[in-house]
Each structure stands twice: as structure tokens, then as C-alpha cells.
Scaffold this motif. Structure first.
Motif: not given
Length: 318
Positions: A152-153, A183-187, A193-194, A218-220
Motif C-alpha cells: 500500500g501507499i 514508521y513502518p519497517s522491513s521485518p 518500505v520507502n 510511505i510506500r510499503y
């Protein structure tokens, strides 16, 4: 191998298979899943105010007691906002949009005081502020934790404007000194996540940290397996994932409880709601007497279903 040995081997194999299956079910959230209530709200129906004890729709609305997770969807260009007034809460934004750019004032999301908001994102969501406001306003000691599930964005845009001789609304998220945002992270490996930020959405730059610019996106793309669920679906509610908000089981059909009568509709055995209409009395109206020279008729009927005797007075022309 003797008979006793073979029986023991089969028994141990069965236990091992059962433990393996249970482990799979736990990993998929079928056993041992944490459950919690969820309420589904639509921002197009009015501003949402969340307190420590429940929520209300509209500033003057009556509060509904609730302790659980809020799932908010819908789109609005009205002055409808989300206000977290007190306490710690989980809110799932599910393909939701608040656009207040045409309004003189308006902040789409406020986390007041020392409230804590765990904001879970599902799909594309956007918050566009009105003149002189940030898209998200945090209280002096508030905390905002943002997490994404699936793809999502999340787009935030402030509306810088000169308000009383001072430029306000210069940051997508207004973060006081003692407030905090994660903020969102990349677990997991492969998760992405950008973050992009800038003065406007036409020329954003990719960044590793947000620094109070008016525009933030935020693009994830984060892998997600549903393991936490709301209570099982019944005839009053569907079942949802408590993280991404996805519906995992639809509402069930109502179960006939009390049968319909001539005067009462049938009711569901589970929730007690009305199902259909009363059957209505059945029978033939018969003349009892005529009044006023035949202008008015008094009639009676014995219902063939419930055997109640009914009376009525009608004009002869009817």
C-alpha cells in the motif's frame, strides 16, 4: 517387530503427527490466536472521536462504549476528522481517504495529549489537510506508531498557509518535542518500505528519515499472515484480522427461533432480530349489521390461523 512394539510405534507416530498439526495450526493462528473485539466505522458518516471508554460519531454524538480495535474505511471531502482524545488504541486504516484541501481549516487526524495510537495500514490511505494544518497533529506527549500490512501507499500532505501573520501547516506530521513517531519497517527479507518527502507531491525525494516537510509518502510491501482475529463470525458480525483488517469470515445467516404469528414476526434464535413480517390474520369478513341506512357496515371475522375473533367498521362503499 512384535505386536506390542508395533502398537507403541503407531501410538508414538500418532502423537508426533498431532503435535506437528497443532504446531501448524498455531502458526496459522487457528489455535492459540489472540482475539479482540473490532468495530468497523466509515469516515464518510462523520467525524470519529475515540476516548478511553469508547467512541462517538460527530462532536455532539452519543458515546458508544467499546474496548477493542477500530477499523476505519471510506472517503470524505467534508470537514470530517479522526480524533484520538485519550488512552492507547489500535486503528486500522483500510483504503481510507480524508481530503480537506478545499476547506479553510481542518486536520484529518489528531492524537491528543499523551494518547498512544498504533496505526495499522491496509491498502492505499491518504490524509490531506485544510489550510494552515498538518495532516497529523500530535499532542505534547503523544505517540504514533505506524505499521503497514501487505502492499500500500500512505500519503500525507500539509497545507502551509499564512494564519494571522504566521506560516502554519508546514509539516505533514506535527511532532512536538516530547512526542514520538515510529514508521513502518522491513521485518522480513524481501519486505520493502520507502519514504518520499518534499515541499509538495510533484517533486518528492526518497529519504531514510522524515524531517518535517509538508509532503510525506510511505510506500510499503510487507509480508503478512493473519494470526490474530476478532471473535468468530455470527449473524451480527463478520470476523476480521486484527492487524490488516481483512475479512476472514463473513456474517452467518440468521437462525429461525420464534416462529412468525399473525401479529408477530419471526425472530432469530441467536441475536433476537426480526426476520420478515407477521403473517397477518386469515379469514373471511362477514356482515354483522348495517347502520345509518346501510351506509356503514359492522363486520366480524374468525381468523383461521389463530382463531381470534376480529371486528371492524367500514363504509358500505369500500
Amino acid at each position: 517387530m512384535g505386536r506390542r512394539t508395533r502398537k507403541m510405534a503407531h501410538w508414538l507416530t500418532g502423537i508426533a503427527a498431532g503435535l506437528f498439526l497443532t504446531q501448524i495450526l498455531y502458526s496459522q493462528g487457528i489455535y492459540g490466536a489472540e482475539t479482540e473485539n473490532m468495530v468497523c466505522l466509515d469516515i464518510s458518516e462523520g467525524s470519529i472521536y475515540i476516548t478511553d471508554t469508547g467512541y462517538r460519531i460527530g462532536e455532539g454524538g452519543e458515546e458508544t462504549s467499546f474496548d477493542g480495535i477500530y477499523k476505519i474505511s471510506g472517503n470524505t471531502r467534508e470537514d470530517y476528522e479522526i480524533h484520538v482524545l485519550e488512552g492507547e488504541h489500535v486503528v486500522i486504516m483500510d483504503h481510507m481517504s480524508i481530503d480537506q484541501r478545499t476547506l479553510e481549516d481542518g486536520c484529518p487526524l489528531t492524537v491528543a495529549g499523551d494518547s498512544v495510537l498504533n496505526l495499522y495500514l491496509q491498502g492505499d490511505n491518504s490524509l490531506f489537510a485544510g489550510a494552515g494544518n498538518s495532516a497529523i497533529e500530535l499532542g505534547e506527549d503523544a505517540r504514533l506508531d505506524i505499521e503497514g500490512f501487505g502492499q500500500g501507499i500512505f500519503t500525507l500532505m500539509a497545507y502551509p498557509a499564512n494564519m494571522g501573520g504566521e506560516l502554519e501547516g508546514t509539516s505533514a506530521i506535527n511532532i512536538p518535542e516530547d512526542a514520538a513517531v515510529t514508521y513502518p519497517s522491513s521485518p522480513e527479507t524481501g519486505d520493502v518500505v520507502n519514504m518520499y518527502t518534499g515541499n509538495n507531491r510533484l517533486s518528492p525525494e526518497k529519504v531514510t528519515a522524515y524531517k518535517a516537510e509538508p509532503y510525506l509518502q510511505i510506500r510499503y510491501s510487507i509480508s503478512h499472515h493473519c494470526t490474530r482475529f476478532s471473535p468468530e463470525a455470527d449473524c451480527t458480525r463478520a470476523q476480521y484480522c486484527l492487524e490488516c483488517g481483512r475479512e476472514v469470515a463473513p456474517k452467518t445467516a440468521h437462525v429461525l427461533g420464534t416462529q412468525a404469528t399473525c401479529t408477530e414476526a419471526a425472530r432469530c434464535a441467536n441475536c433476537g432480530c426480526i426476520m420478515g413480517e407477521p403473517l397477518g390474520h386469515k379469514g373471511v369478513w362477514k356482515l354483522e349489521k348495517e347502520l345509518y341506512g346501510g351506509l356503514v357496515r359492522q363486520e366480524s371475522m374468525v381468523c383461521t390461523v389463530c382463531h381470534e375473533t376480529l371486528y371492524r367498521t367500514v363504509n358500505a362503499e369500500e
